[in-house]
Design a protein around this motif. Structure first.
Motif, PDB file in Angstrom:
ATOM      1  N   LEU A  32       0.829  -1.212   0.000  1.00  0.00           N
ATOM      2  CA  LEU A  32       0.000   0.000   0.000  1.00  0.00           C
ATOM      3  C   LEU A  32       0.861   1.258   0.000  1.00  0.00           C
ATOM      4  O   LEU A  32       0.583   2.209  -0.736  1.00  0.00           O
ATOM      5  CB  LEU A  32      -0.916   0.007   1.229  1.00  0.00           C
ATOM      6  CG  LEU A  32      -2.161  -0.883   1.128  1.00  0.00           C
ATOM      7  CD1 LEU A  32      -2.865  -0.970   2.473  1.00  0.00           C
ATOM      8  CD2 LEU A  32      -3.111  -0.345   0.072  1.00  0.00           C
ATOM      9  N   SER A  36       1.136   4.122  -2.902  1.00  0.00           N
ATOM     10  CA  SER A  36       0.846   5.542  -2.692  1.00  0.00           C
ATOM     11  C   SER A  36       2.029   6.419  -3.034  1.00  0.00           C
ATOM     12  O   SER A  36       1.861   7.550  -3.484  1.00  0.00           O
ATOM     13  CB  SER A  36       0.444   5.784  -1.241  1.00  0.00           C
ATOM     14  OG  SER A  36      -0.894   5.407  -1.086  1.00  0.00           O
ATOM     15  N   VAL A  37       3.225   5.907  -2.811  1.00  0.00           N
ATOM     16  CA  VAL A  37       4.406   6.753  -3.013  1.00  0.00           C
ATOM     17  C   VAL A  37       4.845   6.761  -4.467  1.00  0.00           C
ATOM     18  O   VAL A  37       5.270   7.784  -4.980  1.00  0.00           O
ATOM     19  CB  VAL A  37       5.553   6.291  -2.084  1.00  0.00           C
ATOM     20  CG1 VAL A  37       6.829   7.042  -2.388  1.00  0.00           C
ATOM     21  CG2 VAL A  37       5.162   6.518  -0.632  1.00  0.00           C
ATOM     22  N   ARG A  38       4.713   5.610  -5.168  1.00  0.00           N
ATOM     23  CA  ARG A  38       5.255   5.609  -6.527  1.00  0.00           C
ATOM     24  C   ARG A  38       4.420   4.942  -7.611  1.00  0.00           C
ATOM     25  O   ARG A  38       4.727   5.117  -8.800  1.00  0.00           O
ATOM     26  CB  ARG A  38       6.658   4.991  -6.532  1.00  0.00           C
ATOM     27  CG  ARG A  38       6.897   3.967  -5.412  1.00  0.00           C
ATOM     28  CD  ARG A  38       8.195   3.291  -5.556  1.00  0.00           C
ATOM     29  NE  ARG A  38       8.070   2.248  -6.570  1.00  0.00           N
ATOM     30  CZ  ARG A  38       8.939   1.285  -6.740  1.00  0.00           C
ATOM     31  NH1 ARG A  38      10.044   1.256  -6.015  1.00  0.00           N
ATOM     32  NH2 ARG A  38       8.753   0.361  -7.656  1.00  0.00           N
ATOM     33  N   ALA A  39       3.363   4.197  -7.258  1.00  0.00           N
ATOM     34  CA  ALA A  39       2.622   3.514  -8.325  1.00  0.00           C
ATOM     35  C   ALA A  39       1.489   4.384  -8.864  1.00  0.00           C
ATOM     36  O   ALA A  39       1.266   5.498  -8.400  1.00  0.00           O
ATOM     37  CB  ALA A  39       2.073   2.188  -7.801  1.00  0.00           C
ATOM     38  N   ASP A  41      -2.760   4.160 -10.728  1.00  0.00           N
ATOM     39  CA  ASP A  41      -4.021   3.417 -10.606  1.00  0.00           C
ATOM     40  C   ASP A  41      -3.913   1.991 -11.149  1.00  0.00           C
ATOM     41  O   ASP A  41      -4.688   1.117 -10.774  1.00  0.00           O
ATOM     42  CB  ASP A  41      -5.120   4.149 -11.372  1.00  0.00           C
ATOM     43  CG  ASP A  41      -5.823   5.182 -10.503  1.00  0.00           C
ATOM     44  OD1 ASP A  41      -5.651   5.138  -9.272  1.00  0.00           O
ATOM     45  OD2 ASP A  41      -6.539   6.030 -11.062  1.00  0.00           O
ATOM     46  N   PHE A  46      -3.687  -1.959  -4.949  1.00  0.00           N
ATOM     47  CA  PHE A  46      -2.620  -1.368  -4.140  1.00  0.00           C
ATOM     48  C   PHE A  46      -2.104  -0.064  -4.746  1.00  0.00           C
ATOM     49  O   PHE A  46      -0.963   0.324  -4.514  1.00  0.00           O
ATOM     50  CB  PHE A  46      -1.481  -2.373  -3.954  1.00  0.00           C
ATOM     51  CG  PHE A  46      -1.907  -3.583  -3.143  1.00  0.00           C
ATOM     52  CD1 PHE A  46      -2.080  -3.480  -1.771  1.00  0.00           C
ATOM     53  CD2 PHE A  46      -2.151  -4.804  -3.761  1.00  0.00           C
ATOM     54  CE1 PHE A  46      -2.483  -4.579  -1.022  1.00  0.00           C
ATOM     55  CE2 PHE A  46      -2.557  -5.905  -3.016  1.00  0.00           C
ATOM     56  CZ  PHE A  46      -2.728  -5.792  -1.652  1.00  0.00           C
ATOM     57  N   PRO A  48      -2.387   4.237  -5.612  1.00  0.00           N
ATOM     58  CA  PRO A  48      -2.560   5.409  -4.742  1.00  0.00           C
ATOM     59  C   PRO A  48      -4.032   5.800  -4.620  1.00  0.00           C
ATOM     60  O   PRO A  48      -4.813   5.569  -5.533  1.00  0.00           O
ATOM     61  CB  PRO A  48      -1.767   6.494  -5.475  1.00  0.00           C
ATOM     62  CG  PRO A  48      -1.802   6.077  -6.909  1.00  0.00           C
ATOM     63  CD  PRO A  48      -1.841   4.582  -6.930  1.00  0.00           C
ATOM     64  N   MET A  49      -4.376   6.396  -3.493  1.00  0.00           N
ATOM     65  CA  MET A  49      -5.756   6.844  -3.266  1.00  0.00           C
ATOM     66  C   MET A  49      -5.885   8.250  -3.842  1.00  0.00           C
ATOM     67  O   MET A  49      -5.997   9.233  -3.114  1.00  0.00           O
ATOM     68  CB  MET A  49      -6.052   6.873  -1.765  1.00  0.00           C
ATOM     69  CG  MET A  49      -5.965   5.529  -1.119  1.00  0.00           C
ATOM     70  SD  MET A  49      -7.389   4.524  -1.646  1.00  0.00           S
ATOM     71  CE  MET A  49      -6.772   2.898  -1.258  1.00  0.00           C
ATOM     72  N   SER A  50      -5.853   8.335  -5.143  1.00  0.00           N
ATOM     73  CA  SER A  50      -5.650   9.641  -5.771  1.00  0.00           C
ATOM     74  C   SER A  50      -6.940  10.344  -6.174  1.00  0.00           C
ATOM     75  O   SER A  50      -6.898  11.298  -6.936  1.00  0.00           O
ATOM     76  CB  SER A  50      -4.740   9.475  -6.982  1.00  0.00           C
ATOM     77  OG  SER A  50      -5.263   8.459  -7.810  1.00  0.00           O
TER      78      SER A  50
END
Lengths: 157, 302
Positions: A32, A36-39, A41, A46, A48-50
């Motif tokens: 997770l 969030s830091v580098r991946a 959608d 897993f 980012p919750m963007s």
């Protein structure tokens, strides 16, 4: 069978079971954080919750993409971009707008979706992909939006 | 060891039983109300663009046949799992099947971020061995570390949904805190026009206050994992209010995450509470009857 009592039983997991569980949980948290830091959608679930994560400047131009249709009854309508309407969601159209501009035939499925879901309603004969742009000034909406046609498609029967 | 134990608290199996029923029924709702275009995609895979997981597993392109089978299998397995009979067999079918269902639903260029906790919940629930079956499982007070681990995983995913969205807000601005003072809610409302939101467009400062409250809440959300009792309830209510506000302004409900907040609720107390109430009422009834009896005796004696 376990009956209810004042001091309920406790079922523990073995050492291996516990170690595996803790490792899986820690690995999941790691995935997770990595997401969030580098991946992007693409890494769902897993990624980012963007959702709505971008900072929109106070003088932004806000784009809103829609599809307009001329029907065989001679009317011009806004195509309902949802599953019940034309079977395609607005977000899908927005995400693929660039591809549609290059290849307007992708709009054919909007007409097909509408015709399939609403056989008794006027058919679409011409579709236009339109971008409405709203201007912000000091964080407030300034005037009505301006419209631009991005792609046009004559529907195949 | 203390850290390991934090991941495996002992929690009553009854909570798992309640979650199985609620979440498996919720999946059926989800398939019809939220991720509801999977079968449409089977008919028209034109815009299908497989996500990483689908590519890694080399999942077949959606077709009428495979999405219809997926639909039927999911409905049947969810209904069985919800009864708490054969919950593990049903659960091990629901978990991969629903993951695939959502993967197809989101393989069209747009990914929603409200399904993390639900999908992970479906994968961890079948790891818990049930002590009792069917209706008796809702009152099973046997405390289990396996149950605690599953609950903890769901809780972590619920909280991660908020905390990581605050992280994403920092990342998208280049690791700077510019989001809460930006025009993001104005942007969102213009693109999702709706009366409450449009009215708020006249008051950008209200939107900025909401953005600040939102991001501070998201950053502080992990605290809820360590809060207890009433304080944890307040934390949960804050985020339920947050979703109510989002629904009012933008029609974004996040229900698949909201339902997973139940992992924090002491659901295992429902059955004892209900039994206590019933036995109180029975006791009350018995007293009433005794009272009537005495009155009747007195009247007869008079």
């Amino acid at each position: 069978m376990v009956t209810q009592s004042q001091a309920p039983d406790v079922v523990r997991v073995g050492r291996v079971g516990k170690a595996v569980r803790v490792l899986v949980a820690v690995a999941g948290i790691g995935l997770l954080i990595n997401g969030s830091v580098r991946a992007s959608d693409d890494a769902w679930p897993f990624g980012p919750m963007s959702q709505y994560a971008m900072s929109v400047p106070d003088d932004a131009k806000i784009d809103y993409t829609r599809v307009s249709a001329v029907t065989d009854a001679g009317t011009t309508v806004d195509v309902p971009l949802n599953i019940e309407g034309a079977g395609v969601a607005r977000a899908e159209i927005e995400a693929r707008a660039g591809e549609i501009v290059k290849d307007p035939s992708l709009l054919q499925q909007v007409a097909d979706g509408w015709a399939r879901k609403h056989p008794d309603q006027p058919k679409y004969v011409k579709l236009e992909l339109i971008r409405d742009t709203t201007q912000l000034v000091k964080g407030k909406v300034e005037g009505p939006p301006t419209s631009q046609v991005l792609a046009t498609w004559e529907v195949r029967r | 060891m203390k850290i390991a134990n934090w991941f495996t608290p002992t929690i009553a199996l009854a909570r798992i039983a309640w979650l199985r029923t609620v979440l498996y029924l919720f999946v059926i709702l989800d398939m019809h109300a939220f991720v509801r275009d999977t079968r449409d995609k089977g008919e028209h895979p034109g815009l299908y663009e497989p996500l990483l997981l689908a590519r890694l597993l080399d999942l077949p392109k959606p077709s009428v046949a495979n999405t219809t089978i997926l639909y039927v299998v999911l409905i049947v397995a969810c209904l069985i799992g919800a009864t708490n009979y054969f919950p593990r067999v049903a659960g091990w079918i629901v978990a991969p099947a629903f993951t695939w269902w959502v993967l197809i639903g989101m393989s069209d260029g747009k990914v929603d971020h409200d399904h993390l906790a639900l999908v992970i919940a479906l994968w961890v629930l079948p790891t818990v061995k049930a002590g009792s079956r069917g209706i008796t499982s809702y009152g099973d007070q046997t405390r289990s570390e396996a149950a605690g681990w599953a609950i903890r995983c769901i809780q972590i995913c619920v909280i991660a949904t908020y905390f990581l969205s605050a992280v994403a807000k920092l990342r998208s601005a280049g690791w700077v805190l510019s989001w809460p003072g930006s025009a993001v809610l104005t942007w969102a409302i213009v693109r999702r026009p709706h009366p409450v939101g449009e009215w708020l467009l006249h008051y950008p400062w209200v939107l900025h206050v909401m953005q600040w409250v939102g991001i501070i809440g998201e950053f502080c959300s992990p605290v809820i994992l360590w809060l207890k009792g009433r304080w944890q309830l307040f934390g949960a209510l804050f985020f339920l209010g947050f979703h109510a506000a989002n629904t009012a302004i933008l029609l974004i409900h996040f229900l698949p995450t909201v339902v997973c907040w139940l992992a924090f609720a002491p659901l295992e107390r429902i059955a004892p509470w209900f039994q206590a109430r019933r036995s109180d009422r029975d006791a009350g009834k018995a007293e009433d009857q005794a009272e009537h009896g005495r009155q009747a005796e007195q009247e007869a004696g008079a």
